[in-house]
Design a protein around this motif. Sequence first.
Motif, PDB file in Angstrom:
ATOM      1  N   THR A 159      10.904   6.964   3.102  1.00 27.92           N
ATOM      2  CA  THR A 159      11.955   6.360   3.945  1.00 27.92           C
ATOM      3  C   THR A 159      11.448   5.051   4.554  1.00 27.92           C
ATOM      4  OG1 THR A 159      11.243   7.699   5.838  1.00 27.92           O
ATOM      5  CG2 THR A 159      13.035   8.589   4.485  1.00 27.92           C
ATOM      6  N   GLY A 160      10.347   5.140   5.288  1.00 29.80           N
ATOM      7  CA  GLY A 160       9.803   3.951   5.948  1.00 29.80           C
ATOM      8  C   GLY A 160       9.294   2.910   4.974  1.00 29.80           C
ATOM      9  N   ARG A 161       8.589   3.367   3.934  1.00 28.77           N
ATOM     10  CA  ARG A 161       7.999   2.387   2.993  1.00 28.77           C
ATOM     11  C   ARG A 161       9.082   1.638   2.224  1.00 28.77           C
ATOM     12  NH1 ARG A 161       3.687   6.432   2.181  1.00 28.77           N
ATOM     13  NH2 ARG A 161       1.874   5.603   3.305  1.00 28.77           N
ATOM     14  N   ILE A 163      12.124   0.966   3.287  1.00 31.27           N
ATOM     15  CA  ILE A 163      12.745   0.029   4.236  1.00 31.27           C
ATOM     16  C   ILE A 163      11.840  -1.185   4.443  1.00 31.27           C
ATOM     17  CG2 ILE A 163      13.244  -0.238   6.722  1.00 31.27           C
ATOM     18  CD1 ILE A 163      14.698   2.466   6.547  1.00 31.27           C
ATOM     19  N   ARG A 164      10.535  -0.947   4.520  1.00 30.60           N
ATOM     20  CA  ARG A 164       9.589  -2.061   4.674  1.00 30.60           C
ATOM     21  C   ARG A 164       9.665  -3.003   3.461  1.00 30.60           C
ATOM     22  NH1 ARG A 164       3.773   0.059   4.892  1.00 30.60           N
ATOM     23  NH2 ARG A 164       3.966  -0.013   2.634  1.00 30.60           N
ATOM     24  N   PRO A 168      16.356  -2.657   5.272  1.00 32.34           N
ATOM     25  CA  PRO A 168      17.089  -1.429   5.616  1.00 32.34           C
ATOM     26  C   PRO A 168      18.366  -1.201   4.807  1.00 32.34           C
ATOM     27  CG  PRO A 168      17.246  -3.051   7.378  1.00 32.34           C
ATOM     28  CD  PRO A 168      16.228  -3.560   6.426  1.00 32.34           C
ATOM     29  N   ARG A 224      14.791  -7.497   7.182  1.00 25.73           N
ATOM     30  CA  ARG A 224      14.308  -6.435   8.073  1.00 25.73           C
ATOM     31  C   ARG A 224      14.988  -6.498   9.437  1.00 25.73           C
ATOM     32  NH1 ARG A 224       8.524  -7.106   8.796  1.00 25.73           N
ATOM     33  NH2 ARG A 224       8.714  -9.140   7.827  1.00 25.73           N
ATOM     34  N   PRO A 269       9.002   1.184  10.412  1.00 26.84           N
ATOM     35  CA  PRO A 269       8.769   2.009   9.220  1.00 26.84           C
ATOM     36  C   PRO A 269       7.755   3.130   9.433  1.00 26.84           C
ATOM     37  CG  PRO A 269       8.912  -0.291   8.595  1.00 26.84           C
ATOM     38  CD  PRO A 269       8.956  -0.256  10.088  1.00 26.84           C
ATOM     39  N   ARG A 270       6.703   2.841  10.221  1.00 28.96           N
ATOM     40  CA  ARG A 270       5.680   3.887  10.427  1.00 28.96           C
ATOM     41  C   ARG A 270       6.253   5.050  11.236  1.00 28.96           C
ATOM     42  NH1 ARG A 270       1.351   4.407   8.611  1.00 28.96           N
ATOM     43  NH2 ARG A 270       1.131   2.265   7.991  1.00 28.96           N
TER      44      ARG A 270
END
Length: 655
Positions: A159-161, A163-164, A168, A224, A269-270
Amino acid sequence: MAHSDMPPTRHWEFSVDIEQIGWLTIDVKDSSVNVLSREVIAELETVMTHIEALAKGGEIVGVVLQSGKPGFVAGADITEFDTMSDPAVLPEALARTHKVFQRIEDIAVPFVVGIGGFCVGGGLELALACHYRIAVDDDATKIGFPEVNLGIFPGFGGTGRSIRQAGPIDAMQLMLTGKILRAREAKAFNLVDKLVRHADQLRWEGRKAVLDKKASEPAPFTKRAMAFGPVRGRIAEKMREETGKKVRKDHYPAPYALIDLFEKYGDDPRAMMTHEADGFVPLMASPTAQNLRRVFFLSESLKKLGIKGKDKPKFTRVHVVGAGVMGGDIAAWCAYRGMLVTLQDMDMERINPALERAKKLFKKRLKTKQAVDAAMARLEPDVEGRGIARCDVLIEAVVEKLEVKQEIFTKAEPIMKPGAIMATNTSSIELERIAETLQNPGRLIGLHFFNPVAQLPLVEVIRSQLNDEQAIRLGASFVLAIGKSPVVVKSAPGFLVNRALMPYMLEAIDRVEKGESPEQLDAAAVAFGMPMGPIELMDMVGLDVGAFVARELGQKVAQDSQFAKLIAAGKLGRKTGQGFYKWEDGKAQKQKPPAHGNLPGLGRDLVQPLVDTAEVIVAEGVVESADMADIGMILGTGFAPFLGGPLKARQDGRA
């Protein structure tokens, strides 16, 4: 050298070459595809400890991760999902995978991955933890997050990676829809950094990327920024609105849980990765996810119905008799799937509309004019029926008249190749009756397609009392070769899908005759979980076709009914622009339905005849098992996959 000290592993190979590049290969034993089982992840921990020691000691300048199979990684091991869904087991397993992927991301030397074939789900999450991604730019490379189809969302940091890397909007769209990208699209999304034309270039480009210390750049700030401040809340609301047009939260909670996660942590993201488990763990144990896993395994089991190994048949030429909507669309689909197709009817006037529809399909599905032209060249009009003698498969799709069908097969039998399939697309006539005039009646099988052919994955493979196992398996092999799913059904009026659907549709029509609102009934069926309501479905099928099948199944259509009057007036549904509804641009024009206190409850009442009939069909041995009835109804009618099919829903007390 220290790099020979790595403990032996079953699924991973590691070596260091003369340039001090480490080559890490995933090749999961006893599996045709690479999957990330708990054992595979545990071994990756061992491998990473070894790689980290080499990097620290200056013994490697970087690592290239590659696959020992034609595909990269097809995700987590779904066979473990049932045991993993236990909330006492799952959080620890997720944390462990997160940790080892983070070690890849944190390593001080370049960590490059070469991707060809499938790179989906957990496979894409692994690739996103690497520093630089190289992919083969061909049709075999498929990149994406299909987890939503199993009632979950990415759970290994994806999910976070994503988006990074993609920003998004693009990343969430990918996760919410389960869309699978080609390599070129994945590069446009910034999920891939470099494309190569052939898989044999991956190694060379991987080496160069390590030596040049290549590292992927995150999405530009402008992309972002869509996750920052109050904008994120508005985007989340828009996503809920769009998702709500496709699925209800009580049926499919996963996309909504993902949007909630994004709304809370999408700007970091983290943090999003850290909190993945909050939403993921409850989803994994939900009835929706359990039923979607069952549907997945049942769909996979259908692939075993075909003939495998050295005896696997090759299908090159298909001949279709009948260029109406059904025959024309079957012919177009086979040509789209790469087969040479001859399409026969009485004259070109009847064949031309089928060719026009085929061109529309090809333009929609194929990317280039060259590919569309090639598909059209594979679809050949054949008024004289010259293709019969050369074909591997003959499919008859003419009107439901016994004598017409018998004549076609009687004329074709003497000139067909010995091993070729002879099939009818009849929707209601028993095969034994059609085969009466044949020299070898055991040769005729049924291949019953559903309308629209391009969209519905099911083909009923109809077995008569005269068929042997080989004829049926040959039919199933052909169905699989054209990318459809075969369910074997005994020759009995209506087979599986039509027989179960008809009482459901007729009961709903009966309610309309008694004054109930068609819009309300359709809304209730959708609230229950059907893809469309029974009245709209009857209009789609065609009222004349519905009445014909009803009579074949021994169901009455009263002469003075609204149903009979519409047919008499030529108002046959979508194809004539008017049925129970008026149709414009292929859409039913509906009034706002009257309010109802419990639409899903009304929907449940509506589907009772379908569930009851499915039970009878299994009891009569028309299909092999309740499992086959369930998967047949899901693939043939779209019956609520989140309920696992009509009989599973009844077993669970939900239908």
